[in-house]
Write a protein that holds these residues in place. Sequence first.
Motif, PDB file in Angstrom:
ATOM      1  N   ALA A 181       0.838  -1.202   0.000  1.00  0.00           N
ATOM      2  CA  ALA A 181       0.000   0.000   0.000  1.00  0.00           C
ATOM      3  C   ALA A 181       0.873   1.252   0.000  1.00  0.00           C
ATOM      4  O   ALA A 181       0.584   2.230  -0.699  1.00  0.00           O
ATOM      5  CB  ALA A 181      -0.932  -0.008   1.209  1.00  0.00           C
ATOM      6  N   LEU A 182       1.963   1.228   0.773  1.00  0.00           N
ATOM      7  CA  LEU A 182       2.895   2.355   0.768  1.00  0.00           C
ATOM      8  C   LEU A 182       3.585   2.501  -0.579  1.00  0.00           C
ATOM      9  O   LEU A 182       3.911   3.615  -1.001  1.00  0.00           O
ATOM     10  CB  LEU A 182       3.948   2.163   1.870  1.00  0.00           C
ATOM     11  N   GLN A 183       3.798   1.404  -1.268  1.00  0.00           N
ATOM     12  CA  GLN A 183       4.362   1.452  -2.613  1.00  0.00           C
ATOM     13  C   GLN A 183       3.341   1.983  -3.615  1.00  0.00           C
ATOM     14  O   GLN A 183       3.700   2.300  -4.751  1.00  0.00           O
ATOM     15  CB  GLN A 183       4.818   0.052  -3.052  1.00  0.00           C
ATOM     16  N   SER A 184       2.086   2.097  -3.188  1.00  0.00           N
ATOM     17  CA  SER A 184       1.035   2.606  -4.059  1.00  0.00           C
ATOM     18  C   SER A 184       0.809   4.099  -3.870  1.00  0.00           C
ATOM     19  O   SER A 184       0.668   4.840  -4.849  1.00  0.00           O
ATOM     20  CB  SER A 184      -0.285   1.861  -3.795  1.00  0.00           C
ATOM     21  N   LYS A 185       0.781   4.546  -2.603  1.00  0.00           N
ATOM     22  CA  LYS A 185       0.488   5.946  -2.315  1.00  0.00           C
ATOM     23  C   LYS A 185       0.888   6.227  -0.873  1.00  0.00           C
ATOM     24  O   LYS A 185       0.678   5.392   0.008  1.00  0.00           O
ATOM     25  CB  LYS A 185      -1.015   6.223  -2.526  1.00  0.00           C
ATOM     26  N   ALA A 188      -0.976   5.638   2.666  1.00  0.00           N
ATOM     27  CA  ALA A 188      -0.965   4.399   3.445  1.00  0.00           C
ATOM     28  C   ALA A 188      -0.284   4.560   4.798  1.00  0.00           C
ATOM     29  O   ALA A 188      -0.419   3.694   5.665  1.00  0.00           O
ATOM     30  CB  ALA A 188      -0.293   3.281   2.649  1.00  0.00           C
ATOM     31  N   LEU A 189       0.458   5.653   4.991  1.00  0.00           N
ATOM     32  CA  LEU A 189       0.996   5.912   6.331  1.00  0.00           C
ATOM     33  C   LEU A 189      -0.125   6.002   7.359  1.00  0.00           C
ATOM     34  O   LEU A 189       0.046   5.626   8.523  1.00  0.00           O
ATOM     35  CB  LEU A 189       1.811   7.208   6.320  1.00  0.00           C
ATOM     36  N   LEU A 190      -1.288   6.492   6.919  1.00  0.00           N
ATOM     37  CA  LEU A 190      -2.428   6.596   7.822  1.00  0.00           C
ATOM     38  C   LEU A 190      -3.044   5.233   8.111  1.00  0.00           C
ATOM     39  O   LEU A 190      -3.751   5.076   9.109  1.00  0.00           O
ATOM     40  CB  LEU A 190      -3.471   7.548   7.239  1.00  0.00           C
ATOM     41  N   LEU A 191      -2.785   4.245   7.256  1.00  0.00           N
ATOM     42  CA  LEU A 191      -3.180   2.875   7.566  1.00  0.00           C
ATOM     43  C   LEU A 191      -2.375   2.383   8.763  1.00  0.00           C
ATOM     44  O   LEU A 191      -2.931   1.761   9.685  1.00  0.00           O
ATOM     45  CB  LEU A 191      -2.943   1.972   6.356  1.00  0.00           C
ATOM     46  N   GLY A 192      -1.066   2.667   8.762  1.00  0.00           N
ATOM     47  CA  GLY A 192      -0.254   2.293   9.914  1.00  0.00           C
ATOM     48  C   GLY A 192      -0.734   2.961  11.180  1.00  0.00           C
ATOM     49  O   GLY A 192      -0.800   2.340  12.254  1.00  0.00           O
TER      50      GLY A 192
END
Length: 506
Positions: A181-185, A188-192
């Motif tokens: 997900a981080l490799q996508s956008k 995704a930091l907010l997913l963490g």
Amino acid sequence: VEFHRQLQIRMGPHLSTASDRRLGGGSIALAAVTMLLLLVRLWLDSRLELMFDEAYYALWSKHLAWCYLDHPPMIALWIRLSTWLFGDDEFGIRALGTFASAAGGVLVYLLSLRLFESRTEAAFAGLLYCSMLLIAAGAIIITPDTPLLFFWSIAIYAVIRIYRDADWRWWMVAGAAMGFALQSKYTALLLGAGIVSSLIFVPAMRRWWRHPAPYAAGVLAFAIFAPVIEWNYEHGWASFAKQFDRTRGYDFSLRYVGEFLGSQLALLTPFVFVLAAGGVWISLRGAPDKSSGPGVLLVSLIGPLLIYFLFHSLHARVQGNWLAPVYPVLAVLGSHAASHVSELHGRLRSVMMFSRRNAVRVGLAFTAIVYVQTSADLIPLDPAKDPTAQMIGWSSLVRQVDDVARKEKANYVLTSNYGLTSLLGIYLREAIPVIQFNERLRWVSFEQPLATLFLLPGLYVSESNKDKADELKRRFAIVEFVGSAVRRRGTTEIKRYVIYRLAQPV
């Protein structure tokens, strides 16, 4: 409509019953809607020309790198794989993303089923997801949100399995999904942040603070993301600077808050918005200690993203698609709210029941209107205000530019914005380079043009309202207007372009 009617009959006032689980609820309805939408979207994939962002990412896929100025590389990898599987045309560029979008409804079904253990509630969650306007419209184009949404949903599912099964191996799935997900956008930091939030606010998750699995998952996610960090280090942190500059504080204003909420009301569709809001409220209200239960788990997972963008709207515009990652969870929460309508009272109960009856049918009706408008220009809108016009008229425009290039014996085409550069680069079939003379950092991963190329005649093409020919007069002795080109939808002019002949660099 008949599928939806049968689903409503089975729903009754409350969805989570043993008989519903045996019957499978609305699973057939979800499967039928998913398959129908998939077929329509695949047809549109082959019929519609690319938007400028799609063309931009398609060019990335031909020049793979560990990162680009605008985003990490996952979208380029997806398009590269998609074109390898399905062909190097509009259909091939979009197809993998379209299949992933269809899988999104299945993932939402599984999220709800694993968490609330009702097949009917899970099927209704999948239907709510399929009827969200942003998901329906976004499924016919390929953007970084497509892989982000896919991997984000997998990570959420893994966290739910951790919550339900207490199996540490799901942490490895969550870590890998978050890395991709981080490799996508970078969103995704907010997913963490959401996963950390669940470890704080959900009592059943707190035990994992003392287990090595979450930390190993974080290391795995970081390892997958590390090449993006290395690319940024080698290029002056350019991509990080471009994206994280949005987080800077500006003057406080309420100007964008209404726009933010209004865009979500439209993109979720109004009745899904009501159900989703109700799901958040019921989840928090329904927990006796305000910090337990599966609903609170979901709210904690999406809370950081919602809070961040609400705060962002206090000083700057929030693009509607930025909240796409929370839509799967909102669908699950909305379905959960629909299953607990009987617990409400008064006007609130009436509003929720009305929303439950109409959410799917209205959402799918909006979807149908968008699809018909995109393919057939049903409603005579101003092209400047019609987003579907962005996928129309490019082939005709390129033919006009190509005719002028042949007439002027041009050896290259200069442009001054990445969108036009990308579309000409994709659709200009002749072996003639298309080069954006400004913002060269966007193209640092591409083969750079030789200086000797500009000793030969060329063209400059630009939107008429963004003409930068005056800047080129400092670089070429001859900058001569030679014609114009028009992009049309039928007989309606969408945009006019200017074309200049370039010669004798100074």
